[in-house]
Design a protein around this motif. Structure first.
Motif, PDB file in Angstrom:
ATOM      1  N   ALA A  82       0.834  -1.201   0.000  1.00  0.00           N
ATOM      2  CA  ALA A  82       0.000   0.000   0.000  1.00  0.00           C
ATOM      3  C   ALA A  82       0.868   1.250   0.000  1.00  0.00           C
ATOM      4  CB  ALA A  82      -0.926  -0.014   1.212  1.00  0.00           C
ATOM      5  N   ARG A  83       1.946   1.204   0.788  1.00  0.00           N
ATOM      6  CA  ARG A  83       2.822   2.385   0.844  1.00  0.00           C
ATOM      7  C   ARG A  83       3.611   2.569  -0.450  1.00  0.00           C
ATOM      8  NH1 ARG A  83       3.568   0.426   6.197  1.00  0.00           N
ATOM      9  NH2 ARG A  83       5.681  -0.298   5.753  1.00  0.00           N
ATOM     10  N   PHE A  87      -3.397   0.261  -4.363  1.00  0.00           N
ATOM     11  CA  PHE A  87      -4.629   0.427  -3.594  1.00  0.00           C
ATOM     12  C   PHE A  87      -5.646  -0.588  -4.072  1.00  0.00           C
ATOM     13  CE2 PHE A  87      -8.928   2.124  -3.086  1.00  0.00           C
ATOM     14  CZ  PHE A  87      -8.932   2.397  -1.721  1.00  0.00           C
ATOM     15  N   ALA A 108      -4.128   6.181   8.008  1.00  0.00           N
ATOM     16  CA  ALA A 108      -3.688   5.564   6.763  1.00  0.00           C
ATOM     17  C   ALA A 108      -2.897   6.563   5.913  1.00  0.00           C
ATOM     18  CB  ALA A 108      -4.896   5.034   5.998  1.00  0.00           C
ATOM     19  N   ALA A 111       0.510   6.911   7.257  1.00  0.00           N
ATOM     20  CA  ALA A 111       1.345   5.749   6.962  1.00  0.00           C
ATOM     21  C   ALA A 111       1.814   5.773   5.510  1.00  0.00           C
ATOM     22  CB  ALA A 111       0.560   4.471   7.251  1.00  0.00           C
ATOM     23  N   ILE A 112       0.904   6.129   4.610  1.00  0.00           N
ATOM     24  CA  ILE A 112       1.228   6.067   3.181  1.00  0.00           C
ATOM     25  C   ILE A 112       2.205   7.157   2.782  1.00  0.00           C
ATOM     26  CG2 ILE A 112       0.234   6.424   0.873  1.00  0.00           C
ATOM     27  CD1 ILE A 112      -2.279   4.903   1.991  1.00  0.00           C
ATOM     28  N   GLU A 157     -14.802   3.384  -0.042  1.00  0.00           N
ATOM     29  CA  GLU A 157     -13.600   2.854  -0.682  1.00  0.00           C
ATOM     30  C   GLU A 157     -13.027   3.860  -1.681  1.00  0.00           C
ATOM     31  OE1 GLU A 157     -13.223   0.285   1.609  1.00  0.00           O
ATOM     32  OE2 GLU A 157     -12.230  -0.731  -0.059  1.00  0.00           O
ATOM     33  N   GLN A 160     -11.286   6.802  -0.176  1.00  0.00           N
ATOM     34  CA  GLN A 160      -9.891   6.500   0.157  1.00  0.00           C
ATOM     35  C   GLN A 160      -8.999   6.580  -1.075  1.00  0.00           C
ATOM     36  OE1 GLN A 160      -9.611   2.843   2.652  1.00  0.00           O
ATOM     37  NE2 GLN A 160     -11.812   3.073   2.783  1.00  0.00           N
ATOM     38  N   PHE A 164      -5.857   8.953  -0.842  1.00  0.00           N
ATOM     39  CA  PHE A 164      -4.537   8.338  -0.681  1.00  0.00           C
ATOM     40  C   PHE A 164      -3.683   8.474  -1.938  1.00  0.00           C
ATOM     41  CE2 PHE A 164      -6.723   5.136   2.421  1.00  0.00           C
ATOM     42  CZ  PHE A 164      -6.867   6.157   3.353  1.00  0.00           C
TER      43      PHE A 164
END
Lengths: 256, 401
Positions: A82-83, A87, A108, A111-112, A157, A160, A164
């Motif tokens: 994910a990072r 996705f 999240a 973190a990303i 979803e 996000q 992200f």
């Protein structure tokens, strides 16, 4: 330009009777900004491909490679993938009681991107994205996916995906269970992400319906764990008219 | 996940309605007494001891117990009075009789008691802290009475630390119109064995919030009872526990609705990790024939984080009148959900952070309910520390100091 490359991917799923092969040699290359639709009958392995790319522990890669800009994706843990910019919009998003959407999104995002988002702009960005997806602002304080309707889960979803800003997004039957209005709202979100971030999209679907809103550059027909045919958008139109019968020959049907 | 949810709002009066694992006889018929001879040392087969490590509790069943295994230090709010009194003080023993062997042993063995009084109409301006430190392993009896006189308001936190073999009585008397919060934190060192009988009475229009937080010790067995003495009373019992390998944490509650128009809410949640971690929650609620317009609900949830841990959960509801406002209970024990972990990790959140989010989420609602900031903060820190331990098991990395 980032590229996601899948080469000769074989994947088995754990069952009570032992490992069962699902994917039998998938080859696929997606470049940034491209949208690939993967279509196929139920049980063809489409969702397995999505879960295996994200690293779900239930699926075991038995051979083949997946690279993102040459980096070995299969060597990465779920969170590392994910990072790295992958996705997965899940078909069945999971409820996380006691964790608010606001807290989840911020955690999240931190973190990303490796650092906490700036307080001033982040709140505004989240509110704007929620508004665009017709998600009521009260959802920020609700527990992740808890008590959400099917449509609300799918919009969450895509929220996000927009926030992200992944390099590649895999949408696993995001269209299933949506009414026409929700389908349009969700599709608009995906198209916004495509316009603003040059994300590469792998759109997994059973139906052609969503392809009226999200235009694919390539269409792949998935049958029995591998890609049976590839083409441009015209292939989807043919599937719409003919169904999957000619690939499976077992009377599997398709509805638009 | 196993779960049961039952709504008894429309239950018919059938004498002793109860289901799940039904104990022998009605809870109302259970022997209670101040006399040691009436309640013998248990074998472990008795209903109220069947989940308990009776051998490890053995020292606390004795007829005589020391008094110097713990020290008691009270930091009281300025409005609150603290005394040490002899065992024959008339105020002791007013919150009901002992209901099991440890309780009756504790009652008979104590030589003196600590009495914390919130005077009538006083509103305590600060938390009153009762610190109980284990200083030796002599099996010890200790007695505390928290007495909230009419229309008073206070928060009392009882804090247990160190290593001890403690058999304790906590009496709580909430007089008419008073509002009392009692928090008991079991933050013992490894090795401690602690039995505690909490007996509470709640007067007219009075409110008791009773909070139990159990983290430490080898064996902790707490039996909070609450009895309504007049209509309009309200009891909220909240519990949070976190058991590690080889820890036994047992909470047995009894709410006795013997008068009309009272309300009780019981919410206990626990997490378990490690081989031999064992938690027991038993929630008995009795609605007597006179207790019309009763409103009660109890809930227990357990989150099993690793293999080898065991959670027992037994709600019992006895209803002797059909004229009630509401009665129900729910119990569920589930494993840590790997799909939740996958979902969070698929959003870039590292495994340790993801587990922390899930477990904190599990406890979140409960922590908000406690309403005592200092306890909430400490609780969050303790949960973090427990999670560090499980993380080190899962990831193989040493736990952070």
């Amino acid at each position: 330009m980032p590229t996601l490359e899948i080469r000769d991917l074989h994947v088995s799923v754990e069952t009570k009777e032992g490992p069962k092969p699902i994917l039998r040699g998938v080859d696929l290359t997606i470049a940034s900004g491209e949208t690939h639709a993967i279509m196929g009958p139920n049980g063809s392995g489409k969702s397995t491909l999505a879960s295996a790319l994200a690293g779900h522990p239930k699926y075991e890669v038995t051979s083949g490679t997946v690279t993102l800009d040459g980096e070995d994706v299969l060597a990465m843990s779920v969170d590392e993938r994910a990072r790295a910019g992958l996705f997965l919009a899940m078909q069945y998003p999971v409820e996380v009681p006691g964790v608010s959407v606001a807290n989840f999104l911020r955690t999240a995002k931190t973190a990303i991107s490796g650092e906490a988002p700036a307080l001033r702009t982040w709140g505004k960005e989240v509110r704007g994205a929620m508004e665009n997806l017709r998600i009521d602002s009260s959802f920020a304080e609700r527990s992740v996916n808890e008590g959400f309707s099917g449509g609300e889960k799918k919009r969450h979803e895509i929220l996000q995906m927009e926030l992200f800003k992944p390099h590649f997004a895999i949408l696993d039957e995001t269209d299933s269970g949506l009414d026409v209005d929700a389908l349009r709202v969700v599709s608009e979100g995906v198209n916004r992400a495509k316009e603003t971030t040059d994300v590469g999209v792998l759109l997994i679907t059973h139906y052609t319906r969503i392809l009226r809103y999200i235009k694919p550059d390539f269409v792949h027909v998935f049958v029995d764990g591998r890609i049976a045919e590839e083409g441009g958008p015209e292939l989807a139109e043919r599937l719409e008219a003919e169904g999957y019968d000619r690939y499976v020959g077992t009377g599997a049907t398709m509805s638009a | 996940m196993t779960a049961t949810t039952t709504d008894h709002s429309r239950a018919v009066a059938d004498g002793a309605h109860s289901h799940g694992l039904v104990p022998a006889g009605s809870r109302a018929e259970r022997v209670t007494s101040f006399d040691l001879a009436d309640i013998p040392v248990p074998s472990g087969r008795e209903e109220e001891w069947r989940f308990s490590p009776v051998a490890r509790l053995q020292p606390l069943f004795a007829e005589t117990l020391a008094s110097d295994g713990v020290t008691v230090t009270v930091e009281a709010a300025p409005e609150v009075k603290v005394e040490t009194v002899a065992r024959d003080d008339a105020r002791l023993g007013k919150a009901g009789k002992p209901g099991d062997r440890t309780a009756v042993s504790a009652w008979n063995a104590v030589t003196e008691a600590t009495v914390v009084t919130v005077p009538a109409e006083a509103v305590a301006s600060d938390v009153t802290s009762v610190r109980i430190d284990g200083v030796s392993k002599d099996a010890t009896a200790q007695h505390l009475l928290v007495h909230a006189e009419r229309h008073s308001e206070a928060v009392v936190v009882i804090d247990h630390r160190g290593d001890a073999l403690l058999n304790q009585t906590v009496e709580v008397v909430v007089e008419d119109g008073a509002q009392l919060t009692v928090v008991s934190v079991q933050d013992w060192a490894d090795g401690a064995v602690h039995a505690a009988a909490h007996r509470s009475t709640v007067g007219r229009d009075a409110r008791l919030k009773h909070v139990v937080v159990t983290f430490g010790g080898d064996v902790v067995r707490i039996t909070p009872d609450a009895t309504f003495t007049a209509p309009g009373g309200e009891v909220e019992m909240v519990g949070l526990y976190f058991a590690d390998a080889d820890q036994h944490q047992e909470h047995r509650l009894f709410v006795d609705h013997g008068v009309p128009s009272c309300k009780s809410r019981v919410t206990y949640k626990g997490a378990l990790q490690g081989s031999g971690a064992h938690t027991v929650w038993v929630g008995d609620v009795l609605i007597q024939a006179e207790a019309e317009d009763t409103d009660t609900y109890e809930l227990n949830r357990n989150l099993v984080l690793t293999d080898g841990a065991r959670a027992d959960s037994v709600p019992n509801l006895e209803i002797e009148t059909g004229e009630i406002a509401g009665a129900g209970h729910a119990s569920a024990t589930g494993r840590f959900d790997d799909e939740q972990l996958f979902y969070l990790m698929a959003r870039g959140i590292p495994e340790t952070d993801a587990r922390r989010l899930v477990v904190r989420g599990f406890f979140a609602e409960l922590i908000d309910e406690i309403g005592v900031a200092s306890v909430e903060e400490r609780l969050l820190a303790s949960i973090e520390a427990e999670l560090e331990k499980s993380m080190s098991v899962i990831t193989g990395a040493p736990a952070a100091e």
